[in-house]
Scaffold this motif. Structure first.
Motif, PDB file in Angstrom:
ATOM      1  N   GLN A 135      -7.772   6.732  68.051  1.00 57.01           N
ATOM      2  CA  GLN A 135      -9.207   6.836  67.797  1.00 57.01           C
ATOM      3  C   GLN A 135      -9.653   8.297  67.791  1.00 57.01           C
ATOM      4  N   PHE A 173     -11.182  10.511  64.538  1.00 57.78           N
ATOM      5  CA  PHE A 173     -12.419  11.293  64.472  1.00 57.78           C
ATOM      6  C   PHE A 173     -12.129  12.735  64.042  1.00 57.78           C
ATOM      7  N   GLN A 220     -11.724  12.627  60.340  1.00 61.25           N
ATOM      8  CA  GLN A 220     -13.014  12.422  59.675  1.00 61.25           C
ATOM      9  C   GLN A 220     -13.901  13.663  59.726  1.00 61.25           C
ATOM     10  N   LEU A 260     -15.240  14.982  62.509  1.00 65.86           N
ATOM     11  CA  LEU A 260     -16.235  14.921  63.577  1.00 65.86           C
ATOM     12  C   LEU A 260     -15.798  15.718  64.803  1.00 65.86           C
ATOM     13  N   GLY A 314     -19.960  16.519  63.672  1.00 71.32           N
ATOM     14  CA  GLY A 314     -19.806  15.755  64.908  1.00 71.32           C
ATOM     15  C   GLY A 314     -20.989  15.916  65.838  1.00 71.32           C
ATOM     16  N   MET A 343     -20.626   8.780  68.055  1.00 72.63           N
ATOM     17  CA  MET A 343     -19.226   9.008  68.383  1.00 72.63           C
ATOM     18  C   MET A 343     -18.946   8.629  69.841  1.00 72.63           C
TER      19      MET A 343
END
Length: 401
Positions: free
Chosen positions: A360, A364, A367, A369, A388, A395
């Motif tokens: 996970q 992120f 992505q 973030l 982010g 988040m």
């Protein structure tokens, strides 16, 4: 663990339409609960808090930072603010420079409305031991200040910054973006104005509208437009770009500073320091205990006068709650959090859960973030990117959900 002192001064000449803090425009509630007597009562609470610390087996430690917030602390005479700071020094001590890792010594800050200070009062603060002043500029655009119910003008800000610099105080300016009717050009104008003053520290906060405030009611009645998330996000991105170009480093989602001028008091909050919270409605933190004072000045004064620590309540922070809070606070900071610590906080369980948590976190990062980086000790850490920071709440919710 550093020890800090926060003093909440609840008085304001006028309550801004967006303000949801514990503030009052009444200057005298009777029975000793007045602006004139506030410093006396606050000093009594300091003494009660120190006695509680000792009764709980805590050693009194020198304060690394002292912060006067509000309300408008500078609505009080400078002599009162200095008297309270002096009593902090007498009760706990103030950390000398040679005991600080960075040799900067203690930090003593006060918030100020630009139209409640003078060259004389600022000099009194500096001579009395204050090291820093945080001025609520909010905007440089008159119609935006009017919507925010601010009473100062830009000339007040320019004068106050000049006086503070001349007195040797570190300077900080606060801005608010997203006010109803504020255009992108208005926001750029405010950023240009704040940068022209070259403060040591700049805070930029998105306008948050609470339903019970005057502004919240005006928006509900259709008198003002509702702030838009996309508009605030765009303005935040503009701030990130312009402040970085001007040499300011972000160190917390809403805060930028020249090197060495970070707000060390607030950094203490984000890093989990202990602090005494003094004054109506103030919160305190000691180990795994969080407490909060009675909010109304009159009731608060009665308790202090009776020799009762004026807590309205308290709670014990459990181990898991502490880990979750560390995650939420760390992911607001430039220094971020250790990769493995983040994984452990998300999944304090078996190997499979930890593997899923790693996946996970890496997702992120992919992505855009979060970004991975290595600190000076070679430890892998993660921190939020600009994207982010904008999606920080979602988040964290995903991590804890």
């Amino acid at each position: 663990m550093p020890f800090e002192v926060y003093v909440h001064v609840p008085f304001c000449y006028r309550r801004c339409g967006y303000c949801d803090f514990n503030t009052y425009t009444t200057m005298d509630f009777g029975e000793g609960a007045s602006r004139e007597n506030f410093a006396n009562e606050l000093i009594k609470e300091m003494e009660l808090y120190a006695l509680w610390q000792q009764s709980a087996g805590m050693k009194l430690k020198p304060a690394s930072t002292v912060y006067f917030g509000g309300g408008t602390p500078t609505i009080l005479p400078a002599a009162d603010l200095v008297r309270m700071l002096t009593r902090v020094r007498q009760i706990w001590g103030l950390l000398p420079a040679n005991l600080q890792p960075d040799n900067l010594g203690y930090e003593a800050s006060t918030e100020a409305n630009p139209d409640t200070v003078s060259e004389k009062s600022i000099n009194e603060l500096a001579e009395g031991g204050f090291t820093r002043i945080s001025l609520g500029m909010q905007s440089a655009v008159p119609h935006v200040l009017q919507v925010l119910d601010r009473t100062h003008n830009q000339a007040n800000v320019v004068s106050a910054v000049g006086w503070a610099k001349k007195a040797g105080l570190s300077t900080s300016l606060d801005l608010i973006y997203g006010a109803p009717g504020e255009s992108v050009d208005d926001w750029k104008r405010s950023l240009d104005a704040v940068l022209s003053l070259e403060p040591d520290h700049i805070s930029c906060y998105a306008l948050t509208v609470a339903p019970g405030t005057k502004m919240g009611q005006r928006i509900a009645h259709g008198e003002l437009e509702t702030p838009r998330d996309d508009d605030e996000a765009h303005k935040y991105e503009i701030a990130c770009e312009q402040l970085a170009q001007a040499g300011y480093q972000w160190y917390e989602v809403s805060n930028w500073a020249k090197p060495g001028h970070e707000d060390r008091h607030n950094l203490g909050y984000w890093r989990g320091a202990d602090w005494a919270g003094l004054g109506p409605g103030a919160h305190a933190h000691a180990g795994n205990l969080r407490s909060w004072d009675t909010r109304h000045p009159k009731v608060w004064t009665r308790q202090v006068e009776a020799g009762i620590l004026p807590w309205a309540g308290h709670e014990i922070i459990t181990g898991q709650e502490a880990r979750e809070e560390k995650l939420m606070l760390s992911l607001r900071l430039y220094e971020g959090i250790a990769f493995d610590e983040l994984v452990s906080t998300i999944a304090d369980g078996d190997v499979t859960q930890r593997a899923q948590a790693r996946e996970q976190v890496n997702s992120f990062c992919e992505q855009g973030l979060l970004e991975r980086f290595t600190d000076k000790s070679g430890q892998l850490r993660v921190r939020p990117t600009v994207k982010g920071k904008l999606l920080n709440d979602g988040m964290i919710e995903a991590f804890l959900g």
